[in-house]
Design a protein around this motif. Sequence first.
Motif, PDB file in Angstrom:
ATOM      1  N   ASN A   1       0.798  -1.227   0.000  1.00 41.59           N
ATOM      2  CA  ASN A   1       0.000   0.000   0.000  1.00 41.59           C
ATOM      3  C   ASN A   1       0.832   1.280   0.000  1.00 41.59           C
TER       4      ASN A   1
ATOM      5  N   THR B   1       1.318   3.563  -2.231  1.00 42.57           N
ATOM      6  CA  THR B   1       0.643   3.802  -3.504  1.00 42.57           C
ATOM      7  C   THR B   1       1.377   4.742  -4.447  1.00 42.57           C
TER       8      THR B   1
ATOM      9  N   PHE C   1      -0.361  -3.672  -3.845  1.00 43.96           N
ATOM     10  CA  PHE C   1      -1.060  -2.385  -3.939  1.00 43.96           C
ATOM     11  C   PHE C   1      -0.100  -1.198  -4.116  1.00 43.96           C
ATOM     12  N   CYS C   2       1.087  -1.464  -4.635  1.00 45.23           N
ATOM     13  CA  CYS C   2       1.981  -0.359  -5.031  1.00 45.23           C
ATOM     14  C   CYS C   2       1.569   0.023  -6.454  1.00 45.23           C
ATOM     15  N   GLU C   3       0.521   0.784  -6.548  1.00 37.38           N
ATOM     16  CA  GLU C   3      -0.179   1.008  -7.808  1.00 37.38           C
ATOM     17  C   GLU C   3       0.602   1.831  -8.825  1.00 37.38           C
TER      18      GLU C   3
ATOM     19  N   ARG D   1      -2.031  -6.489  -7.245  1.00 33.89           N
ATOM     20  CA  ARG D   1      -2.668  -5.202  -7.551  1.00 33.89           C
ATOM     21  C   ARG D   1      -1.664  -4.105  -7.933  1.00 33.89           C
ATOM     22  N   CYS D   2      -0.521  -4.516  -8.428  1.00 33.32           N
ATOM     23  CA  CYS D   2       0.417  -3.546  -9.011  1.00 33.32           C
ATOM     24  C   CYS D   2       0.013  -3.403 -10.477  1.00 33.32           C
ATOM     25  N   TYR D   3      -1.009  -2.614 -10.705  1.00 33.30           N
ATOM     26  CA  TYR D   3      -1.671  -2.560 -12.004  1.00 33.30           C
ATOM     27  C   TYR D   3      -0.755  -2.108 -13.134  1.00 33.30           C
ATOM     28  N   GLN D   4       0.221  -1.252 -12.840  1.00 31.74           N
ATOM     29  CA  GLN D   4       1.069  -0.707 -13.901  1.00 31.74           C
ATOM     30  C   GLN D   4       2.385  -1.463 -14.080  1.00 31.74           C
TER      31      GLN D   4
END
Length: 326
Positions: free
Chosen positions: A175, A177, A198-200, A221-224
């Motif tokens: 997290n 972010t 969650f390191c977005e 959830r590291c979307y990028q």
Amino acid sequence: MRQFTISKLLIAFLMMLCCGTAMATGYVYKGGFKYFVDTDKGEATFVDANHKDNSKVNQKVIVADNVTLNGVKYPVTSIGSNSFGKYVRRVEIPNSVTTLERNSFRESSIDSLVIPSSVISVGSGSFSNCKSLVHIVLSNNITEIPTGCFMWCNSLKKIIVPGSVQRIDEQAFSNCTKLTDVSISEGVTYIGPCAFAFCEALKTISLPSTMASLGSEVFDRCYQLKIIWCWAVVPPSIFSDTFFSLQSSHLYVPKISVGKYKTADEWKLFGEISDIETTNIGMVTTSSEVFEISRYSANGQLVVVPTKGLNIVKYSNGSVRKEIVK
């Protein structure tokens, strides 16, 4: 009479024991801050910066390197749990300190910190929920980044994991972010579950040649995160959910190991696997903060000095460049 004398001596002895026990520990104040002294161990712990003046939003704390109790000096060797409140912005840690205890800076308002090389141990959750923390320099003598150490540090953008670190534990940076720049030095062998979950904002990650295993949901959830460099010649052990989106990600590995990764469990699920030489690596913009952390030969082998031919050099800011050594 004799019996009475023995009783008096016994009472006196017990009183001496009690006094001795009471003298073994104590609290002292220095610079307006509270310290706990353990005379048996011959050391002191910084325990409380909160009581001094809760109205000072930008309060700065300078931790003393020693305190005095009953005329005796004791070195301050540790920072205690929950020692800093939400009004503390800056902290100076002396070279006498070797330990940051569990949750030592938790939920404080520090925005930057330098941990001296004297520190060899950092407790779990030490900087969790430090939502104003932007910049931190870690000690180059710690061997692990413990569980939840930087969890929910929403302002942290950059971290350099020093070469002394061998493992990054569960949820260490989860997290964070705004984290975009992660430099993991040679020496790290293990990254625990959800360490970077969650390191977005994280787009790339470089795993050192010493990497042996990664836990589940490390990058959940590291979307990028779409570009992964892994310098390990032997594919590390991973889970099917270690990376969030394998099929849409590009993996770069040492040239001699491409075949191994393409057949290795879980790694073979990456959308594209290429050798590191094919990356479009540009020149690095140098600055006083950017330094070389490792270099490799053309076939991905770690080298300790520049080696004739093509060298691939990793820098502390996460950048990589090719270098021809003649």
